[in-house]
Design a protein around this motif. Structure first.
Motif, PDB file in Angstrom:
ATOM      1  N   GLN A  53     -98.829  54.840  53.466  1.00  0.00           N
ATOM      2  CA  GLN A  53     -98.585  56.109  55.113  1.00  0.00           C
ATOM      3  C   GLN A  53     -97.256  55.743  55.928  1.00  0.00           C
ATOM      4  OE1 GLN A  53    -100.811  58.816  54.173  1.00  0.00           O
ATOM      5  NE2 GLN A  53     -99.470  59.630  56.110  1.00  0.00           N
ATOM      6  N   VAL A  57     -96.662  59.469  60.732  1.00  0.00           N
ATOM      7  CA  VAL A  57     -96.209  60.644  60.103  1.00  0.00           C
ATOM      8  C   VAL A  57     -97.327  61.083  58.765  1.00  0.00           C
ATOM      9  CG1 VAL A  57     -94.566  61.589  58.576  1.00  0.00           C
ATOM     10  CG2 VAL A  57     -93.816  59.783  60.183  1.00  0.00           C
ATOM     11  N   ALA A  58     -97.573  62.836  58.977  1.00  0.00           N
ATOM     12  CA  ALA A  58     -98.852  62.892  58.022  1.00  0.00           C
ATOM     13  C   ALA A  58     -98.415  62.458  56.565  1.00  0.00           C
ATOM     14  CB  ALA A  58     -98.666  64.585  58.683  1.00  0.00           C
ATOM     15  N   LYS A  59     -97.278  63.077  56.251  1.00  0.00           N
ATOM     16  CA  LYS A  59     -96.846  63.140  55.326  1.00  0.00           C
ATOM     17  C   LYS A  59     -96.463  61.720  55.041  1.00  0.00           C
ATOM     18  CE  LYS A  59     -94.238  67.744  55.242  1.00  0.00           C
ATOM     19  NZ  LYS A  59     -94.421  67.564  56.271  1.00  0.00           N
ATOM     20  N   GLY A  60     -97.021  61.404  53.525  1.00  0.00           N
ATOM     21  CA  GLY A  60     -97.000  60.031  52.768  1.00  0.00           C
ATOM     22  C   GLY A  60     -95.435  59.560  52.255  1.00  0.00           C
ATOM     23  N   PHE A  76     -87.205  71.979  52.995  1.00  0.00           N
ATOM     24  CA  PHE A  76     -87.979  72.315  52.692  1.00  0.00           C
ATOM     25  C   PHE A  76     -88.820  71.005  54.589  1.00  0.00           C
ATOM     26  CE2 PHE A  76     -88.404  73.740  49.257  1.00  0.00           C
ATOM     27  CZ  PHE A  76     -88.805  74.919  49.529  1.00  0.00           C
ATOM     28  N   GLN A  80     -89.443  70.395  58.954  1.00  0.00           N
ATOM     29  CA  GLN A  80     -90.961  69.781  59.463  1.00  0.00           C
ATOM     30  C   GLN A  80     -90.786  68.538  60.192  1.00  0.00           C
ATOM     31  OE1 GLN A  80     -93.122  70.637  55.940  1.00  0.00           O
ATOM     32  NE2 GLN A  80     -93.872  72.644  57.114  1.00  0.00           N
TER      33      GLN A  80
ATOM     34  N   SER B 172    -103.676  63.741  57.168  1.00  0.00           N
ATOM     35  CA  SER B 172    -101.931  63.254  55.896  1.00  0.00           C
ATOM     36  C   SER B 172    -102.484  64.701  54.775  1.00  0.00           C
ATOM     37  CB  SER B 172    -102.255  61.591  55.583  1.00  0.00           C
ATOM     38  OG  SER B 172    -102.875  61.452  54.721  1.00  0.00           O
ATOM     39  N   TRP B 206     -96.950  72.730  54.761  1.00  0.00           N
ATOM     40  CA  TRP B 206     -97.348  71.757  53.752  1.00  0.00           C
ATOM     41  C   TRP B 206     -98.284  71.198  53.392  1.00  0.00           C
ATOM     42  CZ3 TRP B 206     -99.084  66.554  54.031  1.00  0.00           C
ATOM     43  CH2 TRP B 206     -99.060  65.720  52.475  1.00  0.00           C
ATOM     44  N   ARG B 208    -101.428  68.945  50.831  1.00  0.00           N
ATOM     45  CA  ARG B 208    -101.983  68.084  50.429  1.00  0.00           C
ATOM     46  C   ARG B 208    -103.185  67.563  49.519  1.00  0.00           C
ATOM     47  NH1 ARG B 208     -99.415  61.265  50.333  1.00  0.00           N
ATOM     48  NH2 ARG B 208    -101.404  61.490  51.570  1.00  0.00           N
ATOM     49  N   GLU B 214     -98.411  67.956  45.907  1.00  0.00           N
ATOM     50  CA  GLU B 214     -98.489  68.997  47.173  1.00  0.00           C
ATOM     51  C   GLU B 214     -97.698  69.691  47.058  1.00  0.00           C
ATOM     52  OE1 GLU B 214     -96.214  64.656  49.720  1.00  0.00           O
ATOM     53  OE2 GLU B 214     -94.938  66.007  48.924  1.00  0.00           O
ATOM     54  N   ASN B 216     -95.661  72.758  48.944  1.00  0.00           N
ATOM     55  CA  ASN B 216     -94.589  73.317  50.459  1.00  0.00           C
ATOM     56  C   ASN B 216     -93.991  74.835  50.512  1.00  0.00           C
ATOM     57  OD1 ASN B 216     -92.460  72.310  49.642  1.00  0.00           O
ATOM     58  ND2 ASN B 216     -92.452  70.165  50.690  1.00  0.00           N
TER      59      ASN B 216
END
Lengths: 156, 434
Positions: A53, A57-60, A76, A80, B172, B206, B208, B214, B216
């Protein structure tokens, strides 16, 4: 329903939902203005240091691995997660391609960086007549409302 | 508008001394001198020698330490014949803004000229913008101001623009956003001379569901013409640590997608038409120095008034990127094929390059060939070769140059030279250089 009404409803609903659901500003620390560690040459692979992580940040980290396809589809992520992009990229980096008026073709501006994934290489004046017919939406994203003063010289 | 922007930028710079107490300063500039002999059959021979200066300044830690100033722009002067066929000098303030970053919630405020990228909104404006994270995964951003117009006329953009994005992230796993843009008088109808408001609303997400998958996507609805303008979806799979597989689907309705075009001779919404495409890519990081990408896309144009533009086209190819000697040597090769629909032309594109950069000296060679199925002005192939050499004189200053040779449908022999001086001064190292 008119466009103006729909627009107003969407703005009002999203505003009320967001503010109504949580009228409190997050207490979480902001992301740093600069990436704390110097990065090596070439495309970064966040996974080398960030295991699962990226803090805040939410995304990995795998999401942001700068593969060739990631760079081609970066719209994309930029839409965001601009706050994350700007830790490593100054606005002038984006401005190399994305500008209201671009003076020099990116591949000429950075002619000493053939390793960079830059559009319109070679004789794009000829190629654009084919690419533009095949998929005009790819042209429109950058030249539809901006950076089209050069297009007007022929497309009057 | 441009002069107004430059004046505002100068006014901003005069504020700096009064606000500063222990500033960090970064200045970067690129000076490019090009020399080109243009010999196009049927036209007079031209010598073009434009000099372009790109310059940027970033001043951080102003006022209480959270305020910063960012400026970037360029100016070109033609020393020989006009390089554009128009006026012999031009320039633009790309951005110039003051920014205040808050210590928490990724909050920031901007004022000046800047670009916003929030959901479906991608705009350059003179105005103000702000964003913040809210509790429980919500976030909010908003902007308002005057859209930056193009040189060629006041009708290229509207008089006022506002918009923003609201989003929600769940751990996440999920992020969803709603965004919108309203531009007063943003659509100019050249035949009637009427102006209409441009209104775009949209969403993005998005997802996951599992760490190897993933998805999006984003979609925009054109509220000014009442129709779905665009939908784009991307599926990414990570089956192995060094393999990424992605699939892409795009759908655009040109009557709505082009509705706000300010170049109707090229992007005419009245012609309608639809473009749908699907495809994918596989990236395999074979080993640390070897990266291979294969990609494919099928594109279908339909329902156009101009039936000649209908048809199915394919684009596919592969890229191989390598690096050796601690990334000092970076070669690459690529091949792509565009198979145009019936009535369209097609081409093969083959490229190879190699660059060397040891930090002090740099050099590269780059060759590209574009081989057309049907002749363009009696010429079937285009070739270009570029050789570059560079010397980092001191860490903040580098001199580099290129010579290129090309043959294409527009020029029998095209030789060009370019000299580039790059300056990048940072008063304090804050980690990675940007």
């Amino acid at each position: 329903m008119t466009g103006a009404k729909l627009f107003g409803i969407v703005v009002a609903v999203s505003g009320m939902l967001t503010i109504g659901a949580c009228a409190v500003i997050s207490k979480q620390e902001s992301l740093p203005a600069w990436h704390p560690e110097a990065l090596g040459e070439g495309r970064p692979d966040c996974v080398e240091c960030h295991e699962d992580q990226i803090k805040g940040v939410a995304k990995g980290p795998t999401t942001f691995k700068h593969t060739t396809e990631f760079i081609r589809q970066h719209r994309f992520y930029a839409a965001q997660d601009g706050k994350l992009c700007e830790i490593c990229h100054k606005a002038s980096f984006c401005n190399t391609c994305h500008a209201n008026e671009r003076e020099i073709k990116p591949s000429v501006f950075l002619g000493n960086r053939p390793d960079r994934e830059l559009i319109h290489r070679g004789d794009y004046l000829s190629v654009h007549m084919i690419d533009g017919k095949v998929d005009p939406t790819s042209c429109y994203r950058c030249h539809g409302r901006a950076n089209n003063e050069k297009c007007v010289r022929c497309h009057r | 508008m441009k002069k107004k922007g430059l004046t505002s930028a100068l006014a901003l710079t005069t504020l700096v001394p009064s606000l500063a107490f222990a500033v960090d300063f970064q200045a970067d500039g690129t000076s490019i001198f090009r020399l080109e002999q243009r010999a196009t059959p049927g036209f007079e021979k031209q010598t073009v020698a434009p000099f372009t200066q790109f310059a940027g300044v970033d001043v951080d830690k102003l006022a209480d330490g959270n305020l910063s100033l960012h400026l970037y722009g360029w100016e070109r002067v033609d020393l020989g014949d006009s390089s554009t066929g128009e006026k012999k000098n031009d320039g633009e303030l790309s951005y110039g803004y003051l920014r205040y970053r808050f210590a928490r919630a990724n909050g920031d405020l901007k004022a000046g000229r800047f670009v916003v990228n929030e959901g479906i909104a991608s705009e350059q404006l003179d105005g103000v913008a702000g964003r913040t994270d809210l509790a429980k995964g919500f976030a909010l951003s908003a902007f308002a101001g005057a859209p930056v117009k193009l040189d060629r006329g006041s009708n290229t953009k509207g008089s006022f623009i506002a918009g923003g994005r609201g989003s929600y992230a769940y751990g996440s796993i999920l992020e969803v956003g709603i965004s919108g843009v309203h531009e007063k008088g943003g659509i100019y109808e050249p035949l009637t001379g009427n102006k209409y408001d441009r209104e775009l609303v949209g969403g993005d997400f998005w997802l996951r569901p599992e760490k190897h998958v993933e998805l999006n996507g984003r979609g925009s609805y054109d509220a000014s013409t009442d129709g779905m303008a665009e939908q784009s979806y991307q599926l990414k799979l990570f089956p192995l640590k060094n393999v990424t597989v992605s699939g892409l689907y795009n759908d655009a309705d040109l009557a709505h997608y082009f509705s706000a075009s300010n170049l109707r001779s090229l992007f005419n919404p009245d012609l309608g038409g639809k473009v749908k495409s699907y495809g994918g890519a596989v990236t395999w990081n074979v080993a640390a120095p070897v990266d291979v990408t294969g990609d494919f896309r099928h594109i279908k144009r339909s329902d156009s008034i101009d039936q000649n533009l209908n048809g199915d086209s394919n684009r596919y190819g592969a890229d191989l990127r390598l690096n050796f000697l601690d990334k000092k040597v970076r070669p690459g090769v690529s091949y792509h094929r565009v198979e145009g629909a019936t009535g369209f032309n097609s081409y093969h594109e083959i490229r190879g390059y190699c660059m060397y950069d040891n930090g002090r000296y740099q050099g590269s060679v780059d060759g590209i060939a574009q081989l057309f199925k049907s002749s363009l002005y009696q010429v079937k192939n285009a070739y270009e070769a570029v050789a570059s050499a560079g010397w980092r004189i001191i860490p903040a200053l580098a001199l580099s140059g290129e010579v290129s040779y090309s043959r294409n449908p527009w020029a029998t022999d095209d030789v060009r030279g370019l000299v580039r001086l790059t300056f990048n001064y940072i008063s304090e190292s804050k980690g990675a250089n940007k």
